[in-house]
Design an enzyme around this catalytic site. Structure first.
Site, mmCIF file in Angstrom:
data_model
loop_
_atom_site.group_PDB
_atom_site.id
_atom_site.type_symbol
_atom_site.label_atom_id
_atom_site.label_comp_id
_atom_site.label_asym_id
_atom_site.label_seq_id
_atom_site.Cartn_x
_atom_site.Cartn_y
_atom_site.Cartn_z
ATOM 1 N N MET A 1 33.794 36.319 35.979
ATOM 2 C CA MET A 1 35.085 36.252 36.646
ATOM 3 C C MET A 1 35.104 35.017 37.552
ATOM 4 O O MET A 1 34.105 34.694 38.192
ATOM 5 C CB MET A 1 35.305 37.500 37.500
ATOM 6 C CG MET A 1 35.168 38.820 36.722
ATOM 7 S SD MET A 1 33.451 39.339 36.464
ATOM 8 C CE MET A 1 33.090 40.069 38.060
ATOM 9 N N LYS B 1 45.906 41.922 32.318
ATOM 10 C CA LYS B 1 46.245 41.276 33.582
ATOM 11 C C LYS B 1 47.695 40.814 33.598
ATOM 12 O O LYS B 1 48.267 40.450 32.564
ATOM 13 C CB LYS B 1 45.326 40.070 33.813
ATOM 14 C CG LYS B 1 43.850 40.445 33.829
ATOM 15 C CD LYS B 1 42.960 39.288 34.219
ATOM 16 C CE LYS B 1 41.515 39.778 34.350
ATOM 17 N NZ LYS B 1 40.649 38.831 35.038
ATOM 18 N N SER C 1 40.035 34.451 30.843
ATOM 19 C CA SER C 1 40.945 35.595 30.898
ATOM 20 C C SER C 1 42.274 35.262 30.234
ATOM 21 O O SER C 1 42.603 34.088 30.006
ATOM 22 C CB SER C 1 41.199 36.011 32.354
ATOM 23 O OG SER C 1 40.040 36.535 32.959
ATOM 24 N N CYS D 1 42.509 36.944 40.677
ATOM 25 C CA CYS D 1 41.814 36.588 39.437
ATOM 26 C C CYS D 1 41.579 35.088 39.465
ATOM 27 O O CYS D 1 42.529 34.304 39.351
ATOM 28 C CB CYS D 1 42.620 36.973 38.208
ATOM 29 S SG CYS D 1 41.836 36.408 36.663
ATOM 30 N N SER E 1 38.946 44.237 30.598
ATOM 31 C CA SER E 1 39.403 43.864 31.937
ATOM 32 C C SER E 1 39.883 42.412 31.972
ATOM 33 O O SER E 1 40.752 42.051 32.766
ATOM 34 C CB SER E 1 38.274 44.063 32.951
ATOM 35 O OG SER E 1 37.201 43.159 32.713
#
Length: 390
Positions: free
Chosen positions: A314, A70, A19, A104, A66
């Site tokens: 994730m 963030k 991410s 996260c 997604s």
């Protein structure tokens, strides 16, 4: 007509795991945004470039997925025996809201690095060379996370040879341990069952494992939905009907888990719970063209985040996978062969990941002391982010 100039806010753009996000020191935010509320949300939405009806976030720092929409706010910890408080905001791409309901796990790998580099960890706790233990308080779910951050000559070491599927280039390894990973919103199994029957009108009835570990997650058998478990992003994300079916299942699962009071609430709670499909190990070709042999994995898992199939996995969902795999009778454990285990290697669209967890049943309640995985993190850019004044 005169327009006000942009304001600039100190910020760091970081990759953590698979991410990316914009990191802030709480004290650097405008005063109105240092507390939860509309002012904070409005600022972060503008930073990321949401809501964007085009779905591109062109006028912001978001990357239109997604995994790249963030934000993170860090501060010296208010908790005893912790170094840093970590607050995570999942920013919707085409809607004007930020979901603060979960963590996260991928960006967790970058929290320790940022905290050290920005003076949030007492220097007396940092080695000149070796691993720095950073004690993180995850403020969204009120849990402890321990990150082992490599230090060389008194500085955070970001370069290395650790390879993480889903990330193109190698970097330094950061081990992350999620302590007592059952989510802060309730029991590990909110219904009291390891397997439930979920009835979804106009979609079907499914065996599911509903678990709060790392992040609330709904596990289903891939075959029950007509999938093999080897799907890549385009196999699912290009079909609006399939995505709508997954979202309906997610909403009904959230209701059964007690996370929402009515189905309508699911629309404003997109970050949690996650929904994932599991299948016995089977070889496939990953999104990068890498051949994943059946013998290299224990189970296949595909998970959706913010309404789309994730390109890898994730971090918080990986914790849920590790925890469920360690508990006999769960759908993940059954798909992985049904034996007792303290670690599992699963296949995802970008490759494989090994995660570990040790489960213990006490007074008929399952407990996991900690779940562990390795990620990597790197500063991509630091300085100021600019946004127009209201």
């Amino acid at each position: 007509m005169a327009f006000k100039p942009q304001i600039k806010i100190p910020a760091t753009y970081m990759r953590g795991g698979t991410s990316k996000g914009v990191f802030f020191n709480l004290s650097d935010l405008p005063v109105a945004a240092q507390v939860p509320g509309a002012a904070r949300d409005a600022l972060l939405l503008r930073v990321i470039g949401s809501p964007d009806p085009y779905g591109k976030q062109t006028d912001g720092m978001g990357g239109a997925t997604s995994s790249t929409s963030k934000t993170v706010i860090l501060s010296k910890s208010t908790q005893t025996d912790h170094d840093v408080d970590y607050l995570f905001g999942q920013v919707a791409i085409d809607k004007p809201f930020i979901d603060w309901s979960g963590n996260c796990g991928n960006l967790t790998a970058a929290v320790g690095s940022f905290a050290i580099s920005n003076g949030l960890v007492d220097k007396g706790r940092l080695p000149e060379n070796g691993l720095a233990t950073v004690r993180i308080w995850q403020a969204n779910i009120k849990k402890t996370i321990i990150a082992q951050v490599p230090i060389t000559n008194g500085q955070v070491q970001e370069t290395g040879d650790f390879e993480l599927d889903g990330v193109t280039f190698p970097a330094a390894e950061v081990e992350v341990a999620f302590v007592d990973p059952a989510d802060g919103e309730g029991a590990m199994f909110p219904t009291g069952n390891i397997i439930d029957r979920l009835v979804v009108p106009e979609v079907g009835e499914f065996n599911v494992t509903l678990i709060n570990a790392g992040i609330p997650t709904i596990f289903l058998n891939a075959s029950d939905l007509g999938f093999t478990g080897c799907e890549l992003q385009d196999d699912i994300n290009n079909d609006d009907a399939i995505l709508a079916r997954f979202e309906t299942i997610r909403a009904h699962g959230a209701l059964k888990m007690g996370l929402i009071n009515d189905l309508e609430e699911a629309k404003s709670r997109q970050h949690t719970p996650k929904v994932a499909i599991v299948a016995p190990a089977k070889g496939y070709v990953s999104s990068s063209g890498k051949v994943i042999e059946q013998s290299a994995i224990d189970v296949n898992v595909r998970a959706l985040s913010m309404g789309k199939l994730h390109h890898a996995m994730m971090g918080t969902a990986a914790v849920a996978i590790a925890t469920a795999a360690a508990i006999p009778g769960s759908l993940v454990n059954i798909a992985a062969g049904g034996k007792e285990r303290t670690a599992v290697t699963f296949g995802h669209p970008s490759g494989t990941l090994k995660v570990g967890a040790q489960a213990l049943c006490v007074d008929e309640q399952w407990q996991v002391e900690r779940a562990i995985m390795s990620r990597s993190a790197r500063v991509l850019m630091e300085g100021w982010v600019r946004i127009p004044q209201e």
